[in-house]
Design a protein around this motif. Sequence first.
Motif, PDB file in Angstrom:
ATOM      1  N   PHE A  56       0.846  -1.193   0.000  1.00  0.00           N
ATOM      2  CA  PHE A  56       0.000   0.000   0.000  1.00  0.00           C
ATOM      3  C   PHE A  56       0.879   1.239   0.000  1.00  0.00           C
ATOM      4  O   PHE A  56       1.882   1.305   0.714  1.00  0.00           O
ATOM      5  CB  PHE A  56      -0.939  -0.014   1.212  1.00  0.00           C
ATOM      6  CG  PHE A  56      -1.898  -1.170   1.194  1.00  0.00           C
ATOM      7  CD1 PHE A  56      -2.967  -1.192   0.306  1.00  0.00           C
ATOM      8  CD2 PHE A  56      -1.723  -2.251   2.036  1.00  0.00           C
ATOM      9  CE1 PHE A  56      -3.845  -2.271   0.274  1.00  0.00           C
ATOM     10  CE2 PHE A  56      -2.590  -3.331   2.019  1.00  0.00           C
ATOM     11  CZ  PHE A  56      -3.658  -3.336   1.134  1.00  0.00           C
ATOM     12  N   GLU A  57       0.504   2.232  -0.782  1.00  0.00           N
ATOM     13  CA  GLU A  57       1.346   3.410  -1.005  1.00  0.00           C
ATOM     14  C   GLU A  57       1.622   4.212   0.268  1.00  0.00           C
ATOM     15  O   GLU A  57       2.773   4.539   0.560  1.00  0.00           O
ATOM     16  CB  GLU A  57       0.706   4.321  -2.053  1.00  0.00           C
ATOM     17  CG  GLU A  57       1.536   5.550  -2.356  1.00  0.00           C
ATOM     18  CD  GLU A  57       0.852   6.492  -3.328  1.00  0.00           C
ATOM     19  OE1 GLU A  57       1.272   7.659  -3.364  1.00  0.00           O
ATOM     20  OE2 GLU A  57      -0.082   6.073  -4.027  1.00  0.00           O
ATOM     21  N   LEU A  58       0.599   4.557   1.033  1.00  0.00           N
ATOM     22  CA  LEU A  58       0.794   5.404   2.212  1.00  0.00           C
ATOM     23  C   LEU A  58       1.703   4.741   3.257  1.00  0.00           C
ATOM     24  O   LEU A  58       2.683   5.359   3.694  1.00  0.00           O
ATOM     25  CB  LEU A  58      -0.535   5.817   2.830  1.00  0.00           C
ATOM     26  CG  LEU A  58      -0.437   6.686   4.090  1.00  0.00           C
ATOM     27  CD1 LEU A  58       0.333   7.978   3.818  1.00  0.00           C
ATOM     28  CD2 LEU A  58      -1.824   6.987   4.624  1.00  0.00           C
ATOM     29  N   PRO A  59       1.435   3.489   3.659  1.00  0.00           N
ATOM     30  CA  PRO A  59       2.356   2.876   4.620  1.00  0.00           C
ATOM     31  C   PRO A  59       3.786   2.786   4.088  1.00  0.00           C
ATOM     32  O   PRO A  59       4.741   2.992   4.835  1.00  0.00           O
ATOM     33  CB  PRO A  59       1.779   1.477   4.845  1.00  0.00           C
ATOM     34  CG  PRO A  59       0.340   1.589   4.483  1.00  0.00           C
ATOM     35  CD  PRO A  59       0.275   2.624   3.403  1.00  0.00           C
ATOM     36  N   GLN A  60       3.940   2.511   2.815  1.00  0.00           N
ATOM     37  CA  GLN A  60       5.286   2.431   2.252  1.00  0.00           C
ATOM     38  C   GLN A  60       6.016   3.769   2.334  1.00  0.00           C
ATOM     39  O   GLN A  60       7.201   3.811   2.648  1.00  0.00           O
ATOM     40  CB  GLN A  60       5.239   1.940   0.795  1.00  0.00           C
ATOM     41  CG  GLN A  60       5.130   0.449   0.672  1.00  0.00           C
ATOM     42  CD  GLN A  60       6.349  -0.281   1.186  1.00  0.00           C
ATOM     43  OE1 GLN A  60       7.487   0.079   0.910  1.00  0.00           O
ATOM     44  NE2 GLN A  60       6.119  -1.330   1.958  1.00  0.00           N
ATOM     45  N   ARG A  61       5.308   4.867   2.072  1.00  0.00           N
ATOM     46  CA  ARG A  61       5.948   6.191   2.200  1.00  0.00           C
ATOM     47  C   ARG A  61       6.411   6.422   3.632  1.00  0.00           C
ATOM     48  O   ARG A  61       7.502   6.928   3.875  1.00  0.00           O
ATOM     49  CB  ARG A  61       4.991   7.304   1.767  1.00  0.00           C
ATOM     50  CG  ARG A  61       5.013   7.549   0.272  1.00  0.00           C
ATOM     51  CD  ARG A  61       4.289   8.816  -0.080  1.00  0.00           C
ATOM     52  NE  ARG A  61       2.855   8.516  -0.059  1.00  0.00           N
ATOM     53  CZ  ARG A  61       1.909   9.362   0.339  1.00  0.00           C
ATOM     54  NH1 ARG A  61       2.207  10.567   0.733  1.00  0.00           N
ATOM     55  NH2 ARG A  61       0.642   9.001   0.324  1.00  0.00           N
TER      56      ARG A  61
END
Length: 137
Positions: A56-61
């Motif tokens: 998932f994009e947000l957790p990865q950021r």
Amino acid sequence: GAAGAAIVAGALRPGLRVVGVQAEGAPAAYLSWKQGRPVEAPARTFAEGLATGVPFELPQRILRARLDDFVLVSDEDIQAAVRLYLEHTHNLAEGAGAAALAAARRHADGLRGRRVGVVLSGGNLSPEQLREVLGCA
């Protein structure tokens, strides 16, 4: 979970090391963090809460910005940690909830002499999964 822990740790105690843990059989989040880009991977693990095939994009950021390290653990390590929690603390942990203890045990030599906190989260272990962990399947 690791993204949330990293945010809280940074706010409450800057400099505190936070290490993410992922199942070897579902390495998408780990690989994405390591490579700095989204990586899809099969998700085959006992730890259903870690069975992520697409990051998932947000957790990865958040993880890229705040996580100090990321490690993989086997399903066998996770199941051993579930048993340890049950036998020694009388807590029932699901696979994902026991992953941090599995990682701490696997990397015990590097943690020796340090103060270590391990998050136990989640007790959604089915009776079938419990039988498997206890060798009664």
